[in-house]
Design a protein around this motif. Structure first.
Motif, mmCIF file in Angstrom:
data_model
loop_
_atom_site.group_PDB
_atom_site.id
_atom_site.type_symbol
_atom_site.label_atom_id
_atom_site.label_comp_id
_atom_site.label_asym_id
_atom_site.label_seq_id
_atom_site.Cartn_x
_atom_site.Cartn_y
_atom_site.Cartn_z
ATOM 1 N N UNK A 144 33.816 24.623 57.349
ATOM 2 C CA UNK A 144 32.834 25.701 57.440
ATOM 3 C C UNK A 144 32.705 26.495 56.147
ATOM 4 N N UNK A 145 33.738 26.473 55.311
ATOM 5 C CA UNK A 145 33.676 27.264 54.088
ATOM 6 C C UNK A 145 33.011 26.505 52.933
ATOM 7 N N UNK A 147 29.576 24.874 51.324
ATOM 8 C CA UNK A 147 28.118 24.839 51.338
ATOM 9 C C UNK A 147 27.688 23.506 50.732
ATOM 10 N N UNK A 214 31.946 29.188 50.129
ATOM 11 C CA UNK A 214 31.237 30.373 50.592
ATOM 12 C C UNK A 214 32.155 31.238 51.425
#
Lengths: 214, 282
Positions: A144-145, A147, A214
């Motif tokens: 999830x972190x 991009x 991100x």
């Protein structure tokens, strides 16, 4: 000539016999056939996709776990046999972050008519008639972190590079492995930071942390 | 950076951070915050909470100083006014957020290089790399870095509320320092769009959440490297420049209200504040 060749073969066979303690000629010949097969087969039956000349491919191999899908979708049938472009179904790859999974209506566009007698298609039709979509599972999932945009990569390696869109699977295969040989997609590349970074360094991608994190 | 490279370009690399350092900027995002029209309504702070997945920590932790507001409204009372319970004219408000310093004090103290300077002129924080030494927070003169003392995500967004989390941003875990990013996710989207359309970034194409939410437009956001942007015009109008601090300005002109907080520390902040004009002074 024939005689010389035969004698060479015979010499070889006898020397092998001595080395590997093989007793019968049958054993020896079968061993030789195995050796020849091991050398020649990968070169013939598994012809690898060519790597596009303008890309230095990222390195790294990975064996991902099985991701069971609601319907066992045969990529090989669609890509290898039917020669359907990756971006026919994964439409969003060229204009968004995610490549996207096609809506059931896209599947039904063909499968209302084609192969309606197959059990998988019948299962798909059931979903379609109930007005549901199969819950496809994500196989190539980055954390999830991170991009990641498909769009930028397609633009750089296909659109800007004047690479023919018909051969786009060669570009896709660099990160997704040879999906055309799989039925249900499997994760064949590590897709970790080192994998991305090696390619970014080789092909002049951004090296700034905040470009991807991100 | 090989030795040969250092020796050949020695005069370039020896530039100190105060005179710009060795950064090659594409953009330098900055702000101008007009304290005269700021009403202290806290909507910037609220917008920041919503945009950046900031956890609400609760009263007790807030009192311990563990609040996670990337943007806070500071209140100041003048001494002579502070008689009785409340000052007659109320407090002065100051929205305080990361100043995205050009010569940031937080950057060189990080032992693992988790905080660094981006080509956009921002002080970036890479959460995955952060080990939570908290040196950066202690070295920040503005106190705008916040440390995750707890796994706040566990109870900050109970079941249906977790749907409000912004997917363009990670949810930080315990042991990680975090700070204002000037809404990097919005910058990223704007940059992707400009790249797709093959044009330069337009002024006002995107705003940070705080600038967007400000009801009085006290916060002006933009690229200070672009001379036509609203921010640079304001900076020029109030004669505030980037770079090292030279001398304390004489208040010759009442119209020149611009200043940067702790400018004399030579940290080169990217945010210009415009002084508040009180009625009594007029």
């Amino acid at each position: 000539m024939q005689v010389v060749k035969n004698s060479f073969l015979r010499d070889l066979i006898w020397s092998l016999r001595g080395r590997f303690r093989m007793k019968t000629l049958k054993q020896i010949t079968s061993a030789m056939i195995l050796v020849v097969a091991a050398v020649c087969l990968p070169a013939t039956s598994f012809a690898e996709l060519p790597v596009p000349s303008h890309i230095i491919p990222p390195t790294g191999e990975h064996v991902g776990e099985d991701v069971p899908q609601p319907i066992e979708f045969p990529h090989d049938r669609h890509v290898k046999d039917m020669k359907i472009n990756c971006m026919y179904c994964h439409t969003y790859a060229r204009r968004s972050k995610v490549a996207g999974i096609p809506p059931t209506s896209k599947c039904m566009g063909c499968h209302k008519i084609i192969a309606t007698d197959k059990p998988r298609i019948q299962k798909l039709t059931e979903y379609w008639e109930k007005g549901e979509s199969p819950r496809w599972k994500k196989v190539h999932d980055v954390p999830d972190y991170v991009h990641f945009t498909h769009e930028k990569h397609i633009r750089k390696f296909v659109e800007k590079a004047d690479f023919p869109v018909e051969d786009v699977q060669q570009v896709c295969a660099l990160c997704h492995g040879e999906v055309r040989e799989m039925t249900v997609a499997e994760k064949k590349k590590p897709l970790n930071m080192g994998f991305c970074q090696r390619c970014h360094q080789a092909n002049g991608g951004p090296g700034d942390c905040w470009k991807c994190h991100k | 950076m090989s030795l040969k490279n250092v020796l050949e370009n020695f005069s370039y690399f020896r530039q100190d951070a105060e005179s710009g350092g060795t950064h090659k900027y594409e953009h330098r995002f900055g702000m101008a915050i007009d304290l005269d029209i700021c009403t202290g309504c806290n909507s910037c702070s609220t917008a920041c909470y919503a945009e950046n997945n900031l956890p609400v920590v609760g009263k007790e932790r807030f009192e311990k100083g563990q609040a996670m507001h990337w943007m806070r409204i500071e209140r100041y009372w003048d001494e002579q006014e502070f008689e009785g319970d409340f000052a007659e004219q109320g407090a002065k408000f100051m929205p305080m957020l990361c100043q995205q310093c050009g010569a940031a004090t937080c950057e060189p103290v990080c032992p693992v290089a988790a905080t660094y300077h981006t080509p956009d002129g921002l002080n970036a924080q890479v959460y995955n790399r952060c080990i939570g030494s908290r040196f950066c927070s202690n070295n920040c003169p503005f106190r705008v870095r916040y440390f995750n003392f707890w796994s706040y995500y566990e109870d900050s967004w109970p079941e249906p509320l977790n749907m409000q989390l912004n997917p363009d941003l990670s949810v930080r875990d315990k042991g990680v320092m975090e700070k204002c990013t000037f809404c990097i996710q919005r910058i990223r989207v704007a940059k992707d769009t400009t790249q797709r359309e093959e044009r330069p970034l337009k002024d006002g194409e995107f705003l940070t959440a705080c600038a967007q939410a400000c009801p009085t437009n006290a916060i002006v956001f933009g690229d200070t490297m672009d001379p036509d942007s609203n921010v640079s015009k304001l900076w020029m109008k109030h004669q505030v420049q980037r770079g090292p601090f030279t001398h304390k300005k004489e208040k010759a002109n009442e119209e020149l209200r611009g200043y940067r907080v702790f400018e004399e520390l030579n940290v080169d902040p990217s945010i210009m504040y415009l002084e508040r004009v009180r009625d009594t002074e007029v």
